[in-house]
Write a protein that holds these residues in place. Structure first.
Motif, short mmCIF file in Angstrom:
data_model
loop_
_atom_site.label_atom_id
_atom_site.label_comp_id
_atom_site.label_asym_id
_atom_site.label_seq_id
_atom_site.Cartn_x
_atom_site.Cartn_y
_atom_site.Cartn_z
N ILE A 15 0.85 -1.19 0.00
CA ILE A 15 0.00 0.00 0.00
C ILE A 15 0.88 1.24 0.00
O ILE A 15 1.96 1.25 0.61
CB ILE A 15 -0.93 0.00 1.24
N HIS A 16 0.44 2.28 -0.67
CA HIS A 16 1.21 3.52 -0.71
C HIS A 16 1.48 4.02 0.71
O HIS A 16 0.60 3.99 1.57
CB HIS A 16 0.47 4.60 -1.50
N ARG A 17 2.69 4.47 0.91
CA ARG A 17 3.14 4.83 2.27
C ARG A 17 2.23 5.86 2.94
O ARG A 17 2.05 5.84 4.16
CB ARG A 17 4.56 5.39 2.22
N GLU A 34 -3.92 -0.04 8.86
CA GLU A 34 -3.28 -0.86 9.89
C GLU A 34 -4.27 -1.51 10.85
O GLU A 34 -4.02 -2.63 11.32
CB GLU A 34 -2.25 -0.02 10.65
N PRO A 35 -5.42 -0.88 11.17
CA PRO A 35 -6.35 -1.53 12.11
C PRO A 35 -7.21 -2.62 11.48
O PRO A 35 -8.02 -3.23 12.18
CB PRO A 35 -7.23 -0.37 12.60
N THR A 36 -7.09 -2.89 10.18
CA THR A 36 -7.98 -3.84 9.52
C THR A 36 -7.74 -5.26 10.03
O THR A 36 -6.63 -5.63 10.40
CB THR A 36 -7.79 -3.82 8.00
N ASP A 37 -8.81 -6.05 10.04
CA ASP A 37 -8.69 -7.45 10.47
C ASP A 37 -8.59 -8.40 9.29
O ASP A 37 -8.52 -9.62 9.49
CB ASP A 37 -9.87 -7.84 11.36
N PHE A 38 -8.57 -7.89 8.08
CA PHE A 38 -8.45 -8.76 6.91
C PHE A 38 -7.05 -8.76 6.32
O PHE A 38 -6.80 -9.44 5.31
CB PHE A 38 -9.49 -8.38 5.83
N LEU A 39 -6.12 -8.02 6.92
CA LEU A 39 -4.72 -8.04 6.52
C LEU A 39 -3.86 -8.46 7.69
O LEU A 39 -4.08 -8.04 8.82
CB LEU A 39 -4.28 -6.65 6.02
N ASP A 40 -2.85 -9.27 7.41
CA ASP A 40 -1.91 -9.68 8.45
C ASP A 40 -0.66 -8.81 8.47
O ASP A 40 0.07 -8.80 9.46
CB ASP A 40 -1.49 -11.14 8.23
N GLY A 41 -0.41 -8.10 7.39
CA GLY A 41 0.76 -7.24 7.31
C GLY A 41 0.64 -6.26 6.17
O GLY A 41 -0.12 -6.46 5.22
N ILE A 42 1.39 -5.16 6.28
CA ILE A 42 1.40 -4.13 5.25
C ILE A 42 2.84 -3.74 4.97
O ILE A 42 3.64 -3.56 5.89
CB ILE A 42 0.59 -2.88 5.68
N ILE A 43 3.16 -3.61 3.69
CA ILE A 43 4.46 -3.09 3.27
C ILE A 43 4.21 -1.78 2.54
O ILE A 43 3.31 -1.67 1.71
CB ILE A 43 5.18 -4.09 2.35
N ALA A 44 5.00 -0.77 2.87
CA ALA A 44 4.82 0.56 2.29
C ALA A 44 5.43 0.62 0.89
O ALA A 44 6.53 0.12 0.65
CB ALA A 44 5.45 1.62 3.18
#
Length: 386
Positions: free
Chosen positions: A72-74, A81-91
């Protein structure tokens, strides 16, 4: 020239790697029961990423035990970040900025499959491949990097996609996700709701006040309603109901424009641009009785959190980027620009042809419905749960 050189080099490298890749990577070889790690790419603008959440949730529901990471765009990472459908995010930093470090971060995930829901090319598809994804899915599949995709046929263009949310859902459908009835999802955690409530109270906006949101900015000037039109709209509404409050939203770099609108309106207006961080936007938009906006990411935030809208279109089309569902809650005013006018034009003359009185009538209609809903459901008017 330098960008073309980078793209040519990236093309050559991935061509050579794909030629020596002995893995079976076609749709016929895809076996969903073997999927453990998933990469979702939605690395462009705010609205693009909000639209992608419908597909993200559909993928999560289809793969409840998989580890799902999103690129996801930085600028918008805090929002998701608070979503429950993603386990991780990379900028994602845009273009070739931080390309190597992004590649390394993705490589550590080593996804089994990658879904490019909406990503900048020529970077998105090569990054998914270099990350190690065996199966890569993307629509449209007409770019020069389509040779890396598992869904190379049939070839579909943007004209085959329909609404932007549906384009993303069609990608999710390729991996087996169920897309019927899909909706966008944005969390409104209680801490952000409380921060927004306190911020409004500091500006003398109380729970009983009717708040009208005015989204001042957009991705191009051609999608912005003129400052004078916003001011005229607010004055028309205040002439009927002097107690209305206006919250003017926009990106931090649009603050001066927002302040100009606020000065024109007077004491009833406050500026959120630059005052509240991006993760506060869903709670702020949810607090509004109605949002007036052009073709913007904030429009899709409003649809996602259930806030009625009056959206204004001229150089772009609501059939592609307007409200995606709950159409009875959203009024679209479309004064099409002449054929051939680019949607990214910096000329706002076409938006200027949408008159303030037409928008005022639509806002009044939405506020009338809001009053009826508030009577039946008091927590809606005070910013209750969506």
């Amino acid at each position: 020239m330098r960008l073309n050189l980078r793209e040519s080099l990236l093309y050559l490298v991935t061509r050579l790697l794909a030629r020596g890749d002995r893995r079976a990577r076609t749709m016929a070889d895809y076996q969903p029961e073997n999927v453990q790690r998933i990469l979702l790419v939605s690395s462009t603008a705010l609205g693009d990423t909000v639209l992608s959440t419908a597909a993200m949730v559909a993928v999560r529901e289809h793969f409840p035990a998989a580890h799902i990471t999103a690129l996801i765009h930085r600028d918008y990472v805090p929002l998701f970040e608070p979503t429950d459908f993603l386990d991780g995010i990379i900028a994602y930093y845009g273009g070739y900025s931080h390309f190597f470090s992004t590649f390394l971060a993705l490589r550590r995930i080593h996804p089994d499959i990658a879904l490019i829901l909406h990503g900048n090319e020529p970077q998105a598809t090569p990054l998914a491949y270099l990350a190690g994804a065996r199966f890569i899915f993307k629509l449209p599949n007409t770019s020069r990097f389509a040779f890396l995709l598992s869904n190379q046929a049939p070839r579909l263009s943007w004209l085959d996609m329909g609404h932007g949310m549906m384009q993303r859902l069609k990608v999710a459908q390729l991996v087996g996700a169920r897309i019927e009835g899909a909706r966008m999802h944005l969390p409104i955690p209680n801490p952000t709701r409380e921060i927004v409530t306190r911020w409004l109270a500091e500006h003398d906006v109380m729970a009983a006040d009717i708040v009208i949101g005015l989204q001042a900015g957009a991705s191009s000037r051609g999608r912005m309603w003129p400052v004078a039109h916003f001011v005229a709209l607010a004055k028309m509404l205040l002439a009927v109901h002097p107690a209305y409050r206006f919250v003017i939203t926009g990106a931090p770099h649009e603050r001066l424009r927002c302040e100009e609108i606020a000065r024109g309106i007077g004491a009833g207006a406050i500026v959120a641009a630059g005052a509240l961080s991006i993760e506060m936007l869903p709670a702020l938009v949810h607090r509004c009785a109605v949002l007036v906006t052009g073709d913007t990411g904030t429009l899709h935030v409003a649809v996602a959190v259930g806030t009625p809208t009056v959206s204004l279109f001229a150089v772009s089309g609501p059939d592609v980027s307007g409200p995606a569902y709950d159409l009875e809650r959203h009024i679209v005013i479309h004064h099409p620009a002449p054929a051939g006018v680019r949607s990214k034009t910096d000329n706002d003359r076409w938006m200027a042809q949408i008159p303030s009185d037409e928008v005022a009538a639509a806002v009044t209609q939405q506020l009338s419905q809001f009053a009826q809903q508030a009577t039946a459901c008091p927590e809606r008017s005070s910013g209750g749960s969506s």
